[in-house]
Enzyme design. Structure first.
Site, PDB file in Angstrom:
ATOM      1  N   CYS B 112     -10.448  32.516 -68.537  1.00  0.00           N
ATOM      2  CA  CYS B 112     -11.042  31.654 -67.502  1.00  0.00           C
ATOM      3  C   CYS B 112     -10.379  31.945 -66.171  1.00  0.00           C
ATOM      4  O   CYS B 112     -10.718  32.920 -65.525  1.00  0.00           O
ATOM      5  CB  CYS B 112     -10.998  30.180 -67.891  1.00  0.00           C
ATOM      6  SG  CYS B 112      -9.448  29.586 -68.559  1.00  0.00           S
ATOM      7  N   SER B 113      -9.419  31.163 -65.759  1.00  0.00           N
ATOM      8  CA  SER B 113      -8.800  31.429 -64.458  1.00  0.00           C
ATOM      9  C   SER B 113      -7.491  30.683 -64.353  1.00  0.00           C
ATOM     10  O   SER B 113      -7.165  30.140 -63.311  1.00  0.00           O
ATOM     11  CB  SER B 113      -9.722  31.002 -63.334  1.00  0.00           C
ATOM     12  OG  SER B 113     -10.051  29.642 -63.526  1.00  0.00           O
TER      13      SER B 113
END
Lengths: 110, 208
Positions: B112-113
């Site tokens: 994701c991040s």
């Protein structure tokens, strides 16, 4: 005095990116879900996006972020898609019925 | 162009679909008593005004001038960061990885991040892009080259995949010719990208 690396001009490109981010952080802090649960859900939403593989990290990224948030709200029995669609329709109506320049508010329902 | 008609009173500009969606979620959650709108504003303010790469840059500069601090940061970053009041809000651990002439570190979150928010703020768009997330692991040298980072032939690249539990911060190498600079001036050389690994600190004299 500060020679430190300047802030990025705008950490959020759009106000709704910031709002979606803040909602998620706040709900986590309120204990609605664990951060691991959030990261897993976001990863799934990013992988499931129609444009997966080509997401540029802007609007499309936060669209997946919102989808992840909605699925956690649904799983936790807090709000389902229908309820959200109805509220969106109510806001749309409020915007269309409010003259430009006036504050937009939802009319209280009976 | 309905707004050009004079016989129609112009209504408020309709927000975009996702903006309406967020607004709807907020309304529902406020009505259910699950969120506090003031807290949402405070979170946004915090990330727009107070938290950003200057916090990480301060840690890096201090590590460059203070060997004890450097050791503490590399050994137990959580302890150092918590003591300085930069602790994370998601219960994550921060691990600081040090660049050396032999090893260059590069940070990504492939799923994701995940990112050390309390030290660097909100990640840039490219960090969240599919292209970076996929390619940083597969072809890190090509990615580095695109960011303008040319490493010596003998330097190996180590890629760190951040998770919800562990976020990595790169401690870049102190630039050559910076021996005369104090901590505050050094912090001015530390770019956000140099703490992700997609950049190097600015050369001495280039921070103005």
């Amino acid at each position: 005095m500060s020679q430190a690396t300047p802030h990025p001009a705008q950490p959020f490109e759009q106000p709704w990116h910031a709002a979606a981010f803040a909602l998620t952080v706040h709900l986590h802090e309120r204990g609605l879900f664990s951060w691991t649960e959030w990261a897993d859900t976001l990863a799934r939403a990013l992988a499931a996006d129609d444009r997966a593989g080509r997401l540029d990290g802007g609007d499309d990224y936060y669209t997946a972020w919102l989808a992840a948030l909605q699925s956690l709200l649904e799983q936790n029995g807090i709000a389902g898609d229908d309820e959200i669609s109805e509220m969106m329709a109510a806001w749309t109506e409020a915007y269309l019925a409010t003259p430009h320049g006036s504050p937009v508010t939802l009319s209280p329902e009976g | 162009m309905p707004h050009d008609h004079h016989d129609q009173s112009p209504h408020s500009l309709l927000p975009s679909e996702p903006a309406l969606r967020v607004k709807a979620l907020e309304t529902i959650l406020v009505e259910k008593g699950l969120i506090d709108p003031a807290a949402l504003d405070a979170i946004i303010d915090l990330y727009e005004r107070d938290i950003g790469p200057q916090i990480g840059a301060g840690l890096v500069a201090r590590a460059w001038v203070d060997p004890h601090f450097r050791t503490a940061l590399l050994t137990d970053a959580d302890k150092v960061i918590t003591e300085l009041g930069h602790g994370g809000r998601q219960g994550e651990h921060v691990v600081v990885v040090e660049n050396t002439p032999e090893t260059h570190n590069l940070v990504v979150c492939t799923l994701c991040s995940c990112y050390p928010w309390p030290l660097l703020g909100i990640p840039p768009g490219w960090y969240k892009s599919d292209s970076y997330r996929a390619r940083a692991v597969r072809e890190p040298r090509a990615v580095l080259a695109e960011f303008g980072v040319a490493l010596a032939a003998g330097t190996s690249v180590r890629v760190w995949d951040s998770t919800a539990e562990i976020r990595y911060l790169v401690l870049p190498m102190r630039p050559e010719g910076s021996a005369h600079m104090d901590e505050a001036a050094l912090a001015g050389l530390v770019t956000r990208d140099s703490m992700i690994g997609t950049g190097l600190p600015l050369p001495v004299g280039a921070d103005k």
